[in-house]
Design a protein around this motif. Structure first.
Motif, mmCIF file in Angstrom:
data_model
loop_
_atom_site.group_PDB
_atom_site.id
_atom_site.type_symbol
_atom_site.label_atom_id
_atom_site.label_comp_id
_atom_site.label_asym_id
_atom_site.label_seq_id
_atom_site.Cartn_x
_atom_site.Cartn_y
_atom_site.Cartn_z
ATOM 1 N N LEU A 236 -39.017 -22.465 21.883
ATOM 2 C CA LEU A 236 -37.889 -21.724 21.325
ATOM 3 C C LEU A 236 -38.066 -20.213 21.463
ATOM 4 O O LEU A 236 -37.151 -19.504 21.882
ATOM 5 C CB LEU A 236 -37.695 -22.097 19.845
ATOM 6 C CG LEU A 236 -36.653 -21.282 19.085
ATOM 7 C CD1 LEU A 236 -35.270 -21.441 19.721
ATOM 8 C CD2 LEU A 236 -36.616 -21.682 17.616
ATOM 9 N N THR B 84 -40.713 -25.991 18.807
ATOM 10 C CA THR B 84 -40.739 -24.795 17.965
ATOM 11 C C THR B 84 -41.649 -24.979 16.752
ATOM 12 O O THR B 84 -41.814 -26.090 16.241
ATOM 13 C CB THR B 84 -39.320 -24.445 17.475
ATOM 14 O OG1 THR B 84 -39.387 -23.304 16.635
ATOM 15 C CG2 THR B 84 -38.698 -25.598 16.691
ATOM 16 N N THR C 202 -38.875 -23.766 11.405
ATOM 17 C CA THR C 202 -37.887 -24.714 10.881
ATOM 18 C C THR C 202 -36.631 -23.968 10.444
ATOM 19 O O THR C 202 -36.140 -24.135 9.326
ATOM 20 C CB THR C 202 -38.479 -25.506 9.704
ATOM 21 O OG1 THR C 202 -38.944 -24.570 8.707
ATOM 22 C CG2 THR C 202 -39.611 -26.385 10.159
ATOM 23 N N GLU D 40 -33.066 -23.713 10.317
ATOM 24 C CA GLU D 40 -31.982 -24.677 10.503
ATOM 25 C C GLU D 40 -30.836 -24.097 11.332
ATOM 26 O O GLU D 40 -30.223 -24.797 12.145
ATOM 27 C CB GLU D 40 -31.446 -25.132 9.144
ATOM 28 C CG GLU D 40 -32.471 -25.915 8.331
ATOM 29 C CD GLU D 40 -31.938 -26.277 6.955
ATOM 30 O OE1 GLU D 40 -30.790 -25.893 6.648
ATOM 31 O OE2 GLU D 40 -32.663 -26.953 6.202
ATOM 32 N N LEU E 39 -31.801 -23.894 15.116
ATOM 33 C CA LEU E 39 -31.930 -25.237 15.679
ATOM 34 C C LEU E 39 -30.553 -25.874 15.870
ATOM 35 O O LEU E 39 -30.283 -26.501 16.901
ATOM 36 C CB LEU E 39 -32.797 -26.114 14.764
ATOM 37 C CG LEU E 39 -34.289 -25.754 14.724
ATOM 38 C CD1 LEU E 39 -35.019 -26.616 13.711
ATOM 39 C CD2 LEU E 39 -34.920 -25.917 16.113
ATOM 40 N N CYS F 150 -28.989 -24.304 18.922
ATOM 41 C CA CYS F 150 -29.550 -24.798 20.190
ATOM 42 C C CYS F 150 -29.042 -26.203 20.516
ATOM 43 O O CYS F 150 -28.760 -26.520 21.674
ATOM 44 C CB CYS F 150 -31.077 -24.778 20.126
ATOM 45 S SG CYS F 150 -31.773 -23.105 20.144
ATOM 46 N N PHE G 79 -35.206 -31.697 19.231
ATOM 47 C CA PHE G 79 -36.245 -30.687 19.035
ATOM 48 C C PHE G 79 -37.447 -31.353 18.377
ATOM 49 O O PHE G 79 -37.336 -32.419 17.767
ATOM 50 C CB PHE G 79 -35.739 -29.523 18.172
ATOM 51 C CG PHE G 79 -35.472 -29.897 16.739
ATOM 52 C CD1 PHE G 79 -36.480 -29.786 15.777
ATOM 53 C CD2 PHE G 79 -34.227 -30.353 16.348
ATOM 54 C CE1 PHE G 79 -36.237 -30.133 14.461
ATOM 55 C CE2 PHE G 79 -33.982 -30.700 15.028
ATOM 56 C CZ PHE G 79 -34.974 -30.594 14.079
#
Length: 572
Positions: A180, A207, A210, A212, A215, A218, A226
């Motif tokens: 990431l 990654t 964490t 949120e 993520l 992405c 992930f």
């Protein structure tokens, strides 16, 4: 795949052995930890089953070594005679895959574990077949992953530490493992770039954060999944396997959807678009070309005397000719040209960004290629072709009527030729054009057919005389005779249509009157030396005889068949 069983109960080991062998595992038994090390086969041992006193197992240093060897040790199932939730939890904390109580041993549940292991092994086999790219700026992570992949025999992996180096490569991998947070570019930039180049690849983001929001971002722009760092290799493999299974499932669905689409849109014999789907595509393409103000044309093609192919060689050979001709068309047209099977032995082509002139050149090339093509075990095959360009004021019906008319003219004036926008060439090669009388012209009424046959015979003679300067007087007399025959034929035809109560009788009569007026005017221009004989012949073919039959007379042919059927019903 091998199941290695550490136990001291010979009777129970036979039970495990039978289950293992029935489910595709080979079986080895060890009665000590030292024997486990001796019989352990890296790459082949897929499951270790420990059936020992649980306290001994948890406190035995050799067993703890076996369990802790992450990269070598396969999944472990424990079978114990003790019931203790605390010990059970401890086993799972140590990485045990399954826990069974011996007295309540459930064979079907045990088999499910075997199936899971077989599936994981199958997933590894799948991973070995795909091309993988790993991008991570951490040398340690890359080294760990290299060891892990190498241990499983997964060798088709490219490792990149520099995003710039990675971006210089072709994005033709099937699986991307992307960190990431990277120098120069972040993972979401890389994901977007990959998706621009490769819509179908799998992308797993790695990654340690964490977050949120990032993520979710992405995943929304193209990542499939992930995984958190530090990588836990069992989970890592499970996530890869999950992605791959989904990838192959989607690909299978896509293939099936493509097959269903082809069944709905393709002609099963030639694999060209069928008539219904060709018409649908044309509707869309017409709008696009008109909006962009681009020229476009249609080609309509018919195999000459195809019925005789079926009659002489059989329908299987006839099917072969259709397939082979479709293949010739694909090989000699642009990828942007849309080819369809219009029906029977007719084929049609939509030519994007093409004038009638350029389309006629293509049609002539196709005609020559087919004429010279060797159809194995079949006589020479030729085609007649009509070409028409979309013109201002056209709609689909007007265009296809002109296209149909062009094809008819090609077929009725000698075949094996190209006619564009219903404009005839009166010379084919070095010979005058001739019109063939045949079944195609027959209406079902003997009087009308006799008239048409006579008119066509007179026209052929007139065309021939046009090319002989010494026959002018004969040509003039024939032209007068032809004009009178046209008037007489129209009168006889109108009487017949009136008797049969043809619903478009009045319209048809008006067309006749208009043609007679134009023909008489044409003859006057000819007699005043304002018109060349060949142009007179061309007009008579295109408008008065062949053109009139195709555009107007064909519309009433069915009344004779219908009338005959009614008489048969009355008689019966």
């Amino acid at each position: 795949m091998q199941l290695l069983h550490l136990d001291s109960d010979k009777l129970f080991s036979e039970k495990i052995k039978n289950i293992a062998q029935k489910n595709g595992f080979t079986y080895k038994r060890a009665i000590s930890t030292n024997e486990v090390f001796e019989k352990f086969d890296t790459g082949k041992t897929g499951l270790l089953v420990i059936d020992e006193d649980i306290d001994w197992m948890l406190n035995n240093e050799s067993v703890r070594v076996i369990i802790s060897r992450d990269f070598i040790c396969p999944p472990i199932i424990v079978i114990t005679s003790k019931k203790d939730l605390r010990i059970k939890k401890k086993c799972f904390n140590m990485g045990i895959m399954g826990y069974f109580e011996k007295e309540l041993f459930n064979s079907s549940r045990f088999v499910k574990y075997l199936k899971t292991i077989q599936k994981e092994t199958g997933n590894i086999d799948l991973i070995r077949k795909i091309h993988i790219a790993v991008l991570d700026d951490s040398q340690f992570t890359l080294r760990i992953m290299r060891v892990f992949f190498d241990m499983h025999g997964i060798n088709n992996v490219a490792y990149y530490q520099s995003p710039s180096e990675f971006l210089q490569q072709k994005m033709d991998y099937e699986l991307f493992l992307i960190d990431l947070v990277l120098p120069e570019h972040d993972g979401d930039d890389i994901i977007e770039y990959i998706r621009e180049k490769n819509q179908d690849a799998m992308i797993i983001l790695m990654t340690a954060y964490t977050n949120e929001n990032i993520l979710a971002h992405c995943l929304s722009i193209g990542a499939n999944d992930f995984i958190l760092k530090p990588l836990e290799m069992k989970i890592f493999m499970a996530r890869i396997s999950s992605c791959i299974n989904h990838y192959y499932l989607q690909r299978e669905i896509s293939i099936k959807n493509d097959q269903l689409f082809d069944m709905a849109t393709r002609d099963s014999l030639t694999t060209l678009y069928n008539r219904a789907y060709f018409a649908k595509i044309c509707e869309k393409k017409v709008k696009e070309n008109l909006a962009a103000d681009l020229p476009f044309s249609f080609i309509l093609m018919d195999i000459d005397h195809f019925k005789t192919v079926n009659d002489q060689y059989g329908h299987l050979k006839g099917d072969y000719v259709l397939r082979e001709l479709a293949k010739v068309l694909k090989e000699n047209l642009r990828n942007s040209d849309i080819i369809g099977r219009w029906g029977g032995e007719e084929f049609t082509i939509l030519m994007d960004n093409a004038t009638v002139e350029s389309s006629t050149e293509v049609a002539e090339k196709i005609r020559e290629v087919i004429e010279k093509h060797c159809f194995n075990g079949i006589r020479q095959i030729t085609v007649s072709i009509g070409v028409a360009q979309w013109q201002k004021g056209d709609d689909r019906e007007i265009l296809f009527r002109r296209l149909d008319h062009s094809l008819y003219l090609a077929k009725l004036t000698g075949r094996n030729k190209v006619v564009s926008n219903a404009e005839l060439h009166m010379i084919q090669g070095d010979k005058p054009m001739t019109i063939e009388w045949g079944l195609f012209f027959k209406s079902g009424n003997d009087k009308i057919d006799a008239d048409h046959s006579k008119l066509i015979g007179m026209l052929n003679k007139f065309i021939y005389l046009c090319f002989d300067k010494n026959k002018k007087k004969e040509m003039d007399n024939l032209l007068i005779e032809f004009a009178q025959e046209i008037v007489d034929h129209f009168d006889r035809e109108e009487e017949i249509l009136k008797d049969y109560k043809y619903q478009n009788y009045k319209d048809h009569k008006n067309v006749h009157a208009e043609l007679v007026t134009k023909t008489l005017k044409l003859l006057k221009n000819y007699n005043d030396n304002n018109l060349e004989p060949i142009n007179v012949a061309k007009y008579l073919v295109q408008e008065v005889v062949i053109g009139h039959i195709v555009r107007h007379d064909f519309n009433f042919y069915n009344i004779f068949t219908h009338h005959e059927n009614e008489n048969m019903i009355v008689k019966s």
